[in-house]
Write an enzyme that holds these catalytic residues in place. Structure first.
Site, PDB file in Angstrom:
ATOM      1  N   HIS A 146       0.809  -1.223   0.000  1.00 59.61           N
ATOM      2  CA  HIS A 146       0.000   0.000   0.000  1.00 59.61           C
ATOM      3  C   HIS A 146       0.842   1.272   0.000  1.00 59.61           C
ATOM      4  CE1 HIS A 146       0.436  -0.288   4.509  1.00 59.61           C
ATOM      5  NE2 HIS A 146       0.502   1.030   4.383  1.00 59.61           N
ATOM      6  N   ASP A 176       0.343  -7.750   1.535  1.00 57.00           N
ATOM      7  CA  ASP A 176       0.720  -6.337   1.650  1.00 57.00           C
ATOM      8  C   ASP A 176       2.234  -6.165   1.654  1.00 57.00           C
ATOM      9  OD1 ASP A 176       0.154  -3.623   1.700  1.00 57.00           O
ATOM     10  OD2 ASP A 176       0.198  -3.506   3.883  1.00 57.00           O
ATOM     11  N   GLY A 251       3.297   6.514   8.252  1.00 51.27           N
ATOM     12  CA  GLY A 251       4.686   6.723   7.861  1.00 51.27           C
ATOM     13  C   GLY A 251       5.579   5.595   8.320  1.00 51.27           C
ATOM     14  N   ASN A 252       5.147   4.858   9.359  1.00 49.81           N
ATOM     15  CA  ASN A 252       5.873   3.665   9.803  1.00 49.81           C
ATOM     16  C   ASN A 252       5.661   2.486   8.860  1.00 49.81           C
ATOM     17  OD1 ASN A 252       5.679   4.687  13.080  1.00 49.81           O
ATOM     18  ND2 ASN A 252       7.521   3.630  12.385  1.00 49.81           N
ATOM     19  N   SER A 253       4.624   2.553   8.023  1.00 50.57           N
ATOM     20  CA  SER A 253       4.323   1.435   7.128  1.00 50.57           C
ATOM     21  C   SER A 253       5.542   1.065   6.293  1.00 50.57           C
ATOM     22  CB  SER A 253       3.171   1.805   6.195  1.00 50.57           C
ATOM     23  OG  SER A 253       1.950   1.850   6.875  1.00 50.57           O
ATOM     24  N   GLY A 309      -6.863 -26.480  -0.585  1.00 51.53           N
ATOM     25  CA  GLY A 309      -8.209 -26.745  -1.083  1.00 51.53           C
ATOM     26  C   GLY A 309      -9.180 -27.175   0.004  1.00 51.53           C
TER      27      GLY A 309
END
Length: 506
Positions: A146, A176, A251-253, A309
């Site tokens: 992101h 992510d 901002g830490n992402s 599955g």
């Protein structure tokens, strides 16, 4: 005079009584302070040992060693997007319409209501920032999907303030995780730690760039493991976050969560907060998932995901009672898909998976994490319990198509590359529910004309292009392949009966 003498006598008598009582009760004696014996239930509170210097046996009582090890490997990422201002009315994208359609909506052909001098003002530059972690000396950096997904330009600032342009190597919305690269060598790469070995209650340090504050360090503990917070919108997400109370903010992402030796435990990804700022709960992608995803993106350009599955469920007291289970620990196999890996390996409905590859799987997120570390064609060793009997079963995983082939990254056609989007046909069931004859659902939007010239969002269903019905990617490609000039896209969103029209120029 007589009355005065009575007052004096009363005062003398009161003083004598006070002194006598104080002596009797022990006041006036020397106060003694005694230490609490070692076998007492009460103990002196002391600062917990936060780490040990690698070059010394002397314990330290701060987090400086972890910070010194991790800080050089954490970078600041600036993501830039070029977007156009638009005026929306009744579902029509007015300002973004190409010339052939503008005259029908009140705009002169080839001109702007605001005049040529304001054309530059129609385009806006949006910037976002995040963090990343250098994982190899030759410039590979891991961050969040992101952080970079919609960026036209990426700029990376190292801890020593050197600045580089970056390119996206690959992304994985299901975890992510994203991999980017800069042209540099001899960079300080971080060491990975086995995230299976991290324990709840263990000290960890978060390193990143919150609120554009470069090289910020916070500390906390691991609050929980294998946490699912239902934040990812991918069809088959893997959410098995490490939860921490180390302060994590916007901002830490993409930044690092490290142990006290400065080794990578996870990549910070999300916060749980009613305000959007830190409220005590941060979440990081475990390093073992990151390592596998990065390896796939480097080698194949796309993640190789293995599936067993099976539909699985967490076990609570109600389910255990309903199914006659003796324990609530493990993951319940509720059903199996046709020709699934689990069925072929001999796993039955009603089995409880309690471990994978020797690692306990008390919840569904942990089991999905363990399976997600494998590629199609690889085996995962499951420990299952059914009807009181425990077995170890080797399951050979398959891909989404139901085979063990490696998934190749397909280069988009020229027109799809221009649009900057991915599409998939509506299923018959979806079309029936929406009362449509067919259509194409927008499943992913990256940098391209769809993002830059329209307000179309993921999930939008394209029903017609230039008045012609579309129900497959081939239909769309055939209509647009040699198209020049304006294009009118018609469609709707699944949660709205309203028809929307968007114009763009090719």
């Amino acid at each position: 005079m007589k009355r005065f003498a009575i007052y004096v006598f009363a005062a003398i008598l009161g003083g004598a009584v006070t002194l006598g009582g104080a002596k009797l009760l022990g006041f006036g004696k020397e106060v003694q302070i005694k230490t609490i014996p070692s076998n007492s239930f009460a103990q002196v509170a002391s600062m917990p040992m936060a780490g040990t210097d690698a070059n010394s046996s002397t314990p330290t009582f701060d987090f400086s060693y972890a910070a010194e090890k991790a800080l050089p490997s954490v970078v600041h990422i600036q993501a830039t997007m070029h977007v156009k201002d638009r005026e929306m009315a009744g579902g029509f994208d007015l300002r973004g319409l190409p010339d052939p359609f503008r005259q029908f909506f009140g705009y002169p052909q080839g001109d702007d209501q605001d005049g040529p001098s304001n054309r530059q003002g129609d385009e806006r530059i949006q910037q976002g920032s995040g963090s990343g972690v250098i994982i190899s000396p030759d410039g590979y950096i891991v961050t969040n999907n992101h952080v970079v997904a919609d960026a036209d330009e990426l700029s990376v600032t190292l801890n020593d303030h050197e600045i580089y342009d970056a390119e996206v190597i690959g992304t994985d919305p299901s975890t992510d995780v994203a991999l980017i690269k800069i042209k540099a060598n001899d960079l300080p790469a971080i060491d990975f730690f086995n995230s299976d070995q991290i324990k709840v209650g263990e000290w960890v340090v978060a390193v990143g760039n919150p609120f554009n504050l470069e090289s910020t360090v916070t500390a906390g503990i691991v609050s929980a493991k294998a946490r699912n917070i239902n934040i990812m919108q991918d069809k088959t997400p893997i959410e098995s976050f490490i939860q921490t109370d180390a302060a994590i903010n916007p901002g830490n992402s993409g930044g690092a969560l490290v142990n006290l030796q400065g080794q990578l435990v996870g990549i910070n990804s999300a916060i749980a907060s009613p305000t959007g700022a830190y409220a005590g709960y941060g979440f990081a992608i475990p390093s073992n998932i990151v390592r596998k995803v990065v390896s796939d993106l480097k080698e194949y350009g796309v993640v190789q995901r293995g599936f067993i599955g099976a539909m699985i469920r967490n076990i609570d007291g109600n389910l255990a009672k309903d199914k006659g289970l003796t324990s609530t620990v493990g993951v319940y196999v509720d059903s199996l898909t046709a020709n699934s890996s689990a069925a072929e390996a001999g796993i039955k409905v009603g089995a409880v998976a309690i471990a994978a590859d020797g690692v306990q799987t008390p919840t569904s997120p942990k089991l999905l994490e363990m399976i997600g570390r494998h590629r199609p064609g690889e085996q995962v060793d499951l420990t299952v319990r059914r009807k009181g009997e425990e077995k170890n079963i080797a399951v050979t995983l398959k891909n989404r198509e139901g085979n063990t082939d490696v998934i190749k990254k397909e280069a988009p056609s020229e027109i799809m590359a221009k649009l900057g989007a991915s599409f998939e046909p509506l299923s018959k069931q979806e079309a029936k529910q929406l009362d449509l004859d067919g259509g194409l659902k927008v499943t992913d939007i990256t940098n391209g004309k769809l993002a830059n010239q329209t307000d179309i969002q993921e999930g939008f269903i394209v029903t017609k292009v230039d008045g012609k019905e579309v129900s497959s990617v081939e239909d769309l490609t055939r209509i647009l392949d040699h198209k020049k000039g304006g294009v009118l896209i018609e469609g709707r969103y699944p949660n709205s009966p309203e028809t929307y029209y968007f114009g763009l120029g090719l």
